[in-house]
Write a protein that holds these residues in place. Structure first.
Motif, PDB file in Angstrom:
ATOM      1  N   HIS A 176       0.974  -1.186   0.139  1.00  0.00           N
ATOM      2  CA  HIS A 176      -0.053  -0.084  -0.065  1.00  0.00           C
ATOM      3  C   HIS A 176       0.710   1.291   0.126  1.00  0.00           C
ATOM      4  O   HIS A 176       0.319   2.576  -0.056  1.00  0.00           O
ATOM      5  CB  HIS A 176      -0.923  -0.230   1.211  1.00  0.00           C
ATOM      6  CG  HIS A 176      -0.319   0.360   2.663  1.00  0.00           C
ATOM      7  ND1 HIS A 176      -0.022   1.626   2.904  1.00  0.00           N
ATOM      8  CD2 HIS A 176       0.315  -0.409   3.204  1.00  0.00           C
ATOM      9  CE1 HIS A 176       0.530   1.703   4.069  1.00  0.00           C
ATOM     10  NE2 HIS A 176       0.708   0.382   4.461  1.00  0.00           N
ATOM     11  N   ASP A 177       2.049   1.475   0.182  1.00  0.00           N
ATOM     12  CA  ASP A 177       3.160   2.453   0.154  1.00  0.00           C
ATOM     13  C   ASP A 177       3.675   2.962  -1.028  1.00  0.00           C
ATOM     14  O   ASP A 177       4.837   3.341  -1.052  1.00  0.00           O
ATOM     15  CB  ASP A 177       3.965   2.280   1.545  1.00  0.00           C
ATOM     16  CG  ASP A 177       4.844   1.057   1.455  1.00  0.00           C
ATOM     17  OD1 ASP A 177       4.663   0.164   0.433  1.00  0.00           O
ATOM     18  OD2 ASP A 177       5.838   0.937   2.176  1.00  0.00           O
ATOM     19  N   GLN A 178       3.281   2.129  -2.220  1.00  0.00           N
ATOM     20  CA  GLN A 178       3.692   2.265  -3.458  1.00  0.00           C
ATOM     21  C   GLN A 178       2.481   3.131  -4.273  1.00  0.00           C
ATOM     22  O   GLN A 178       1.762   2.595  -4.400  1.00  0.00           O
ATOM     23  CB  GLN A 178       4.153   1.207  -4.318  1.00  0.00           C
ATOM     24  CG  GLN A 178       5.524   0.782  -3.666  1.00  0.00           C
ATOM     25  CD  GLN A 178       6.146  -0.574  -4.461  1.00  0.00           C
ATOM     26  OE1 GLN A 178       5.861  -0.711  -5.503  1.00  0.00           O
ATOM     27  NE2 GLN A 178       6.589  -1.542  -3.720  1.00  0.00           N
ATOM     28  N   ILE A 179       2.785   4.322  -4.792  1.00  0.00           N
ATOM     29  CA  ILE A 179       1.774   5.040  -5.353  1.00  0.00           C
ATOM     30  C   ILE A 179       1.883   5.173  -6.761  1.00  0.00           C
ATOM     31  O   ILE A 179       3.264   5.683  -7.156  1.00  0.00           O
ATOM     32  CB  ILE A 179       1.528   6.444  -4.595  1.00  0.00           C
ATOM     33  CG1 ILE A 179       1.526   6.048  -3.184  1.00  0.00           C
ATOM     34  CG2 ILE A 179       0.119   7.010  -5.111  1.00  0.00           C
ATOM     35  CD1 ILE A 179       0.154   5.464  -2.571  1.00  0.00           C
ATOM     36  N   CYS A 212      -3.361   5.717  -7.541  1.00  0.00           N
ATOM     37  CA  CYS A 212      -3.807   4.811  -6.440  1.00  0.00           C
ATOM     38  C   CYS A 212      -2.514   4.166  -6.074  1.00  0.00           C
ATOM     39  O   CYS A 212      -1.501   4.336  -6.458  1.00  0.00           O
ATOM     40  CB  CYS A 212      -4.827   3.762  -6.889  1.00  0.00           C
ATOM     41  SG  CYS A 212      -4.236   2.791  -8.088  1.00  0.00           S
ATOM     42  N   SER A 213      -2.625   3.438  -4.848  1.00  0.00           N
ATOM     43  CA  SER A 213      -1.609   2.308  -4.346  1.00  0.00           C
ATOM     44  C   SER A 213      -2.025   0.899  -5.086  1.00  0.00           C
ATOM     45  O   SER A 213      -3.013   0.868  -5.520  1.00  0.00           O
ATOM     46  CB  SER A 213      -1.793   2.210  -2.832  1.00  0.00           C
ATOM     47  OG  SER A 213      -2.925   1.602  -2.472  1.00  0.00           O
ATOM     48  N   TRP A 214      -1.031   0.106  -4.866  1.00  0.00           N
ATOM     49  CA  TRP A 214      -1.203  -1.340  -5.358  1.00  0.00           C
ATOM     50  C   TRP A 214      -2.314  -1.810  -5.105  1.00  0.00           C
ATOM     51  O   TRP A 214      -3.225  -2.591  -5.479  1.00  0.00           O
ATOM     52  CB  TRP A 214       0.058  -1.922  -5.405  1.00  0.00           C
ATOM     53  CG  TRP A 214       1.140  -1.704  -6.293  1.00  0.00           C
ATOM     54  CD1 TRP A 214       2.128  -1.198  -6.025  1.00  0.00           C
ATOM     55  CD2 TRP A 214       1.140  -1.752  -7.782  1.00  0.00           C
ATOM     56  NE1 TRP A 214       3.111  -1.234  -7.208  1.00  0.00           N
ATOM     57  CE2 TRP A 214       2.363  -1.577  -8.457  1.00  0.00           C
ATOM     58  CE3 TRP A 214       0.026  -2.257  -8.704  1.00  0.00           C
ATOM     59  CZ2 TRP A 214       2.503  -1.524  -9.762  1.00  0.00           C
ATOM     60  CZ3 TRP A 214       0.465  -2.426 -10.098  1.00  0.00           C
ATOM     61  CH2 TRP A 214       1.942  -1.903 -10.572  1.00  0.00           C
ATOM     62  N   TYR A 215      -2.506  -1.420  -3.557  1.00  0.00           N
ATOM     63  CA  TYR A 215      -3.310  -2.182  -2.609  1.00  0.00           C
ATOM     64  C   TYR A 215      -5.009  -1.771  -3.197  1.00  0.00           C
ATOM     65  O   TYR A 215      -5.820  -2.374  -3.526  1.00  0.00           O
ATOM     66  CB  TYR A 215      -3.192  -1.733  -1.193  1.00  0.00           C
ATOM     67  CG  TYR A 215      -4.437  -1.650  -0.303  1.00  0.00           C
ATOM     68  CD1 TYR A 215      -4.845  -3.092   0.119  1.00  0.00           C
ATOM     69  CD2 TYR A 215      -5.100  -0.566   0.113  1.00  0.00           C
ATOM     70  CE1 TYR A 215      -5.608  -3.276   1.079  1.00  0.00           C
ATOM     71  CE2 TYR A 215      -6.190  -0.778   1.035  1.00  0.00           C
ATOM     72  CZ  TYR A 215      -6.348  -2.007   1.468  1.00  0.00           C
ATOM     73  OH  TYR A 215      -7.567  -2.095   2.312  1.00  0.00           O
ATOM     74  N   LYS A 247       8.495   4.667  -5.002  1.00  0.00           N
ATOM     75  CA  LYS A 247       7.573   4.720  -3.975  1.00  0.00           C
ATOM     76  C   LYS A 247       6.360   5.521  -4.517  1.00  0.00           C
ATOM     77  O   LYS A 247       5.273   5.327  -4.159  1.00  0.00           O
ATOM     78  CB  LYS A 247       8.064   5.208  -2.353  1.00  0.00           C
ATOM     79  CG  LYS A 247       8.827   4.156  -1.569  1.00  0.00           C
ATOM     80  CD  LYS A 247       7.662   3.177  -0.952  1.00  0.00           C
ATOM     81  CE  LYS A 247       8.562   2.231   0.195  1.00  0.00           C
ATOM     82  NZ  LYS A 247       8.645   2.602   1.379  1.00  0.00           N
ATOM     83  N   TYR A 248       6.847   6.508  -4.920  1.00  0.00           N
ATOM     84  CA  TYR A 248       5.630   7.561  -5.538  1.00  0.00           C
ATOM     85  C   TYR A 248       6.079   7.898  -7.026  1.00  0.00           C
ATOM     86  O   TYR A 248       7.112   8.601  -7.134  1.00  0.00           O
ATOM     87  CB  TYR A 248       5.935   8.694  -4.709  1.00  0.00           C
ATOM     88  CG  TYR A 248       4.886   9.909  -5.202  1.00  0.00           C
ATOM     89  CD1 TYR A 248       3.607   9.941  -4.275  1.00  0.00           C
ATOM     90  CD2 TYR A 248       4.953  10.784  -6.352  1.00  0.00           C
ATOM     91  CE1 TYR A 248       2.625  10.848  -4.727  1.00  0.00           C
ATOM     92  CE2 TYR A 248       4.442  11.665  -6.482  1.00  0.00           C
ATOM     93  CZ  TYR A 248       3.211  12.049  -5.901  1.00  0.00           C
ATOM     94  OH  TYR A 248       2.079  12.985  -6.201  1.00  0.00           O
TER      95      TYR A 248
END
Length: 281
Positions: A176-179, A212-215, A247-248
């Motif tokens: 959830h911390d890669q956007i 969005c994030s991967w999550y 990450k972003y």
């Protein structure tokens, strides 16, 4: 317009060939028809077909394997791009090189503009940046199009992986911390069709809009496909991979705006269309 597409068997190349066909004379070449690491073959094939435009989709895209196989990754992504740029320049063709958000390190909180300083983290990103530099220095009529999180009906991608995992598992952990911005190959191919018909050369960022994030992407896939899967968020550190990911990596579309192109639709709309295609298969 006569268009030659490399990597025509890959997920983006396949859709580029398909979507260009009604309006263009398209030559789609896979790795069996064209070895992009062979300079002489690239020159010979382009001289034979005489395209007006080369859309260079062929690439080494196994991000984790690239860490162990640097020589092959650079041979394909950097020197393959050089070979196509040289061959295109010899016949006066426009050169369109497909690049990636991985040229950036992701250590930011604002979307990357086209002329922000690249700083790739891994072998894959470094090789794609080297390819960009080759194209910039060797082609007088080039488009460099950076995109991200690409998925389509063909080839390996996150959507296919999630749907496959959902067949066996009722719960999954997703980072959830890669956007970033998921990008549907059909939407990207439609933009490329517009772009290469112009002389608005330069670097472009082209992804579906929104982020969005991967999550969140996984949640959307299961929701749109009507699957009951429990998705739990996890951190990158909990799910280590050989290659570091930015990450972003949201890409600002300032070149699209400045050159009068319409933005690509929201990623969620692209996903709906894609999953409708999959439902009907």
């Amino acid at each position: 317009m006569r268009v030659l597409v490399t990597g025509a068997g890959g997920q983006l190349g396949y859709d580029v060939v398909r979507l260009f066909q009604p309006s263009s004379d398209v030559i789609g070449l896979g790795r069996d028809e064209l070895d992009i690491t062979n300079t002489e073959q690239c020159i010979r094939v382009l001289e034979q077909h005489q395209p007006d435009v080369v859309i260079h989709c062929a690439a080494y895209t196994s991000v984790d394997l690239a860490e162990q196989d640097e020589d092959t990754t650079f041979a394909v992504n950097a020197y393959g791009a050089r070979n196509m740029a040289v061959a295109a320049e010899r016949i006066g063709a426009k050169m369109c090189y497909i690049s990636t958000d991985y040229v950036f390190d992701g250590n930011t909180t604002v979307p990357y503009k086209e002329y922000d300083q690249p700083n790739p983290l891994g072998v894959y990103g470094k090789s794609k940046l080297a390819g960009e530099r080759m194209v910039e220095s060797l082609s007088s009529k080039y488009f460099i199009v950076r995109t991200s999180w690409v998925y389509g009906l063909h080839g390996h991608n996150f959507v296919k992986t999630m749907l496959k995992l959902a067949q066996d598992k009722k719960s999954l952990k997703v980072v959830h911390d890669q956007i970033g911005s998921p990008t549907f190959t059909e939407d990207l191919a439609k933009f490329l069709l517009q772009l290469v018909g112009t002389e608005k050369y330069g670097i472009y960022h082209a992804t579906n809009s929104g982020s969005c994030s991967w999550y969140e992407f996984a949640l959307a896939i299961f929701e749109e496909f009507g699957l009951e899967v429990v998705v739990e968020p996890c951190t990158t550190e909990e799910y280590p991979r050989p290659a570091l990911r930015p990450k972003y990596s949201i890409l600002d579309h300032s070149a699209l705006r400045a050159n009068g192109f319409e933005d690509l639709r929201h990623w969620r709309e692209g996903l709906k269309v894609h999953l409708n295609h999959k439902h009907s298969q």
